[in-house]
Design an enzyme around this catalytic site. Structure first.
Site, short mmCIF file in Angstrom:
data_model
loop_
_atom_site.label_atom_id
_atom_site.label_comp_id
_atom_site.label_asym_id
_atom_site.label_seq_id
_atom_site.Cartn_x
_atom_site.Cartn_y
_atom_site.Cartn_z
CE LYS A 159 -4.17 1.82 2.19
NZ LYS A 159 -4.88 2.16 0.97
N1 PMP Z 1 -7.32 -1.37 -3.37
C1 PMP Z 1 -6.83 -0.14 -3.19
C2 PMP Z 1 -6.06 0.48 -4.30
C3 PMP Z 1 -7.06 0.55 -1.99
O1 PMP Z 1 -6.57 1.78 -1.81
C4 PMP Z 1 -7.81 -0.08 -0.96
C5 PMP Z 1 -8.06 0.65 0.33
N2 PMP Z 1 -7.00 0.43 1.23
C6 PMP Z 1 -8.31 -1.36 -1.19
C7 PMP Z 1 -8.04 -1.98 -2.41
C8 PMP Z 1 -9.10 -2.07 -0.15
O2 PMP Z 1 -8.27 -2.44 0.94
P1 PMP Z 1 -8.82 -2.56 2.40
O3 PMP Z 1 -10.08 -3.38 2.33
O4 PMP Z 1 -7.74 -3.27 3.13
O5 PMP Z 1 -9.09 -1.20 2.91
#
Ligand code: PMP
Length: 295
Positions: A159
């Site tokens: 991330k």
């Molecule tokens: N993909 C991207 C590009 C994101 O920014 C997020 C948000 N963090 C997600 C998927 C979903 O991840 P999560 O469920 O862990 O928040």
């Protein structure tokens, strides 16, 4: 929407181990993280005073940094405790939390071997990612021009701030055309994810979602898959071609910020949010509630 700039709010931010006044949580312009994208972050929510899957988010933050070849100088337990402190100090019970880690200023070049690693954590109120008024009708998504990168091209599982460059561009283009967000394909033109959320489809009571081996395997995505399977609903993780979207009846996206949000439209494709989407929205809402402490 009240729009107090994020650097002018009240409160405290956890900054390298200490709580500092919100407006004083500053970094220097000559920070590696700003110039070279050496920054990773998290987005998570607290419900009723409890941070949902706090350990999983802390572990992912550390892993995201490792994928960018840096080590956050805190353990999962320390990060979890820091987030708790930030939440308590904020006085909020429902909140969004934003931990962010970055390389500092000792070196300013591509190489950053000697740079110290910093970590900050802030919390604020963030009600619904999409307009709650129209949420159940389903949001409208544009099809993005940019593709999610091949894991050989970028650290796709991290991330990492840098991976959001194409997300912001794609989301702006979508918003300028009147859409809420954009769906991105991968470099091989399979359906991938949205600019900040994962995507799911329904056909004949079965859920289909792209294999998360080339983009962020969201913590919400994993939770929703588990919730669906708990109900006996079949979930198929596979490559999905864009043309297949014509054959899906429901569509929704998932993310810590977006939670479970129904989708009505993606480019030329139409969906009608129905029972399965509603059930998973409700199941997710129930799942994130603080668990009663065992006696
Ligand atoms: N993909 C991207 C590009 C994101 O920014 C997020 C948000 N963090 C997600 C998927 C979903 O991840 P999560 O469920 O862990 O928040």
């Amino acid at each position: 929407m009240s729009m107090i700039p994020f650097d002018q709010r009240e409160g405290t931010i956890w900054f390298d181990g200490v709580l500092v006044p919100w407006r004083e949580a500053k970094i220097h312009v000559l920070s590696h993280g700003l110039h070279y994208g050496s920054s990773v972050f998290e987005g998570e929510r607290a419900y009723g005073g409890a941070i949902f899957k706090s350990e999983a988010h802390a572990a992912r933050l550390i892993r995201s940094a490792e994928l960018l070849d840096f080590k956050i100088p805190h353990t999962v337990a320390e990060i979890v405790a820091a987030k708790e402190l930030v939440l308590r100090t904020s006085g909020l019970s429902d909140a969004y939390l934003r931990p962010v880690a970055w390389r500092g200023s000792e070196m300013m070049g591509v190489a950053a071997q000697a740079n110290t690693i910093h970590l900050a954590i802030a919390a604020w109120e963030w009600p619904s990612y999409f307009d709650p008024q129209t949420k159940m009708k389903g949001i409208r998504l544009d099809l993005a021009d940019y593709r999610r990168p091949d894991p050989r091209t970028a650290p796709s599982a991290s991330k990492a701030a840098g991976l959001y460059m194409i997300c912001t561009i794609s989301k702006h283009r979508a918003e300028n055309k009147g859409y809420a967000d954009a769906l991105m394909l991968d470099w091989e033109d399979n359906v991938a994810e949205c600019t900040g959320a994962n995507v799911f489809f329904v056909a004949d009571g079965v859920i289909h979602t792209p294999l998360a081996d080339r983009f962020l395997n969201g913590i919400t995505r994993q939770t929703v898959i588990e919730l669906a399977r708990r109900r006996g609903v079949e979930v198929v993780e596979r490559r999905i071609r864009p043309e297949e979207m014509a054959g899906f009846s429901e569509c929704f996206i998932t993310g810590s910020a977006a939670e479970v949000t129904p989708v009505a439209e993606i480019g030329p494709y139409r969906f009608t949010p129905a029972t399965l989407t509603k059930t998973l929205m409700d199941d997710y809402t129930a799942e994130v509630q603080p668990k009663a402490e065992a006696a």
